[in-house]
Design a protein around this motif. Structure first.
Motif, PDB file in Angstrom:
ATOM      1  N   LYS A  34      -1.055  -7.000   7.544  1.00 38.06           N
ATOM      2  CA  LYS A  34      -2.268  -6.485   8.190  1.00 38.06           C
ATOM      3  C   LYS A  34      -1.929  -5.467   9.266  1.00 38.06           C
TER       4      LYS A  34
ATOM      5  N   ARG B  67      -3.388   7.893   8.735  1.00 37.44           N
ATOM      6  CA  ARG B  67      -3.702   8.722   7.581  1.00 37.44           C
ATOM      7  C   ARG B  67      -5.193   9.056   7.565  1.00 37.44           C
TER       8      ARG B  67
ATOM      9  N   TYR C 267      -0.701   2.285   9.589  1.00 39.23           N
ATOM     10  CA  TYR C 267      -0.518   3.499   8.788  1.00 39.23           C
ATOM     11  C   TYR C 267      -1.808   3.992   8.152  1.00 39.23           C
ATOM     12  N   ASN C 268      -2.773   3.129   7.947  1.00 45.84           N
ATOM     13  CA  ASN C 268      -4.050   3.584   7.413  1.00 45.84           C
ATOM     14  C   ASN C 268      -4.828   4.340   8.480  1.00 45.84           C
ATOM     15  N   ARG C 269      -4.637   3.954   9.738  1.00 50.29           N
ATOM     16  CA  ARG C 269      -5.295   4.634  10.857  1.00 50.29           C
ATOM     17  C   ARG C 269      -4.697   6.028  11.046  1.00 50.29           C
TER      18      ARG C 269
ATOM     19  N   PHE D 279       0.515   4.131   1.309  1.00 49.80           N
ATOM     20  CA  PHE D 279       0.598   4.925   2.530  1.00 49.80           C
ATOM     21  C   PHE D 279       1.602   4.365   3.547  1.00 49.80           C
ATOM     22  N   VAL D 280       2.161   3.181   3.286  1.00 49.28           N
ATOM     23  CA  VAL D 280       3.190   2.620   4.162  1.00 49.28           C
ATOM     24  C   VAL D 280       4.512   3.314   3.840  1.00 49.28           C
TER      25      VAL D 280
ATOM     26  N   THR E 248      -0.786  -2.201   7.494  1.00 55.29           N
ATOM     27  CA  THR E 248      -1.945  -1.549   6.887  1.00 55.29           C
ATOM     28  C   THR E 248      -2.794  -0.882   7.957  1.00 55.29           C
ATOM     29  N   HIS E 249      -3.026  -1.580   9.046  1.00 58.27           N
ATOM     30  CA  HIS E 249      -3.831  -1.006  10.131  1.00 58.27           C
ATOM     31  C   HIS E 249      -3.117   0.180  10.780  1.00 58.27           C
TER      32      HIS E 249
ATOM     33  N   SER F 191       8.065  -0.424   3.922  1.00 57.96           N
ATOM     34  CA  SER F 191       7.676  -1.127   2.704  1.00 57.96           C
ATOM     35  C   SER F 191       8.837  -1.969   2.174  1.00 57.96           C
TER      36      SER F 191
ATOM     37  N   PRO G  51       0.827  -1.205   0.000  1.00 58.47           N
ATOM     38  CA  PRO G  51       0.000   0.000   0.000  1.00 58.47           C
ATOM     39  C   PRO G  51       0.869   1.265   0.000  1.00 58.47           C
TER      40      PRO G  51
END
Length: 188
Positions: free
Chosen positions: A168, A178, A174-176, A59-60, A171-172, A65, A57
């Motif tokens: 997972k 952002r 860095y998505n949180r 946003f990481v 993603t959790h 990454s 992803p």
């Protein structure tokens, strides 16, 4: 279905979560992409599905990454590098055939994948670290059983499960972080 399997299935679900490798669930290495293909002669279009390497992803952060890509690459080699008679297996399946030394070497290789995954910024939280170590221990324990354990260990794919755990978590995490900024409103 055998009623004696329900408690075992419940415990496995509590310990390992919803991760299922090799089934219709989630693939840690590839993703299926749909695109439209236009015929050269007739001009008609049809939807085509194709597998490609799973992307990280956007946003990481770059450092995490890179670690995720290295862990994926190493886990793929260890768990799914070869394909024989419809079965995917990796170096762990080959090395694990050696009686005790092979199992110890497989344990060491799996711990190297875990060590690489724990290099992410901020380190792995205790829950994810425990889940990864549990996967490695279960794989090691299964591999100690002669012959049958090696086949079960090949099917279990602990390193692939650990890639999913790491992905997972990232993603959790860095998505949180952002959160989209609210749109500016103009008053006239």
């Amino acid at each position: 279905m055998n009623p004696l399997l329900f408690p075992l299935k419940y415990v496995a679900k509590k310990v390992f979560g919803e991760v299922e490798i090799g089934g219709k669930a989630e693939d840690p290495f590839f993703e299926e992409v749909e695109f439209q293909k236009r015929s050269f002669w007739s001009g008609s279009t049809k939807i085509v599905k194709k597998r490609r390497d799973k992307s990280v992803p956007e946003f990481v952060p770059e450092a995490d990454s890179k670690i995720l890509r290295r862990v994926r690459k190493r886990a793929y080699r260890l768990d799914m590098k070869f394909h024989l008679c419809g079965v995917r297996f990796g170096w762990i399946g080959v090395i694990g055939l050696l009686p005790v030394i092979g199992d110890l070497f497989v344990l060491w290789l799996s711990l190297q994948v875990y060590r690489e995954a724990s290099k992410i910024s901020g380190g792995l939280p205790p829950a994810e670290a425990a889940r990864m170590i549990t996967n490695i221990c279960v794989d090691f324990g299964l591999g100690l059983v002669p012959i049958v354990g090696d086949f079960v260990s090949v099917a279990y794919k602990a390193n692939s499960r650990n890639v999913l755990v790491l992905e997972k978590y990232l993603t959790h995490k860095y998505n949180r972080v952002r959160v989209p900024a609210p749109a500016a409103t103009q008053r006239i």
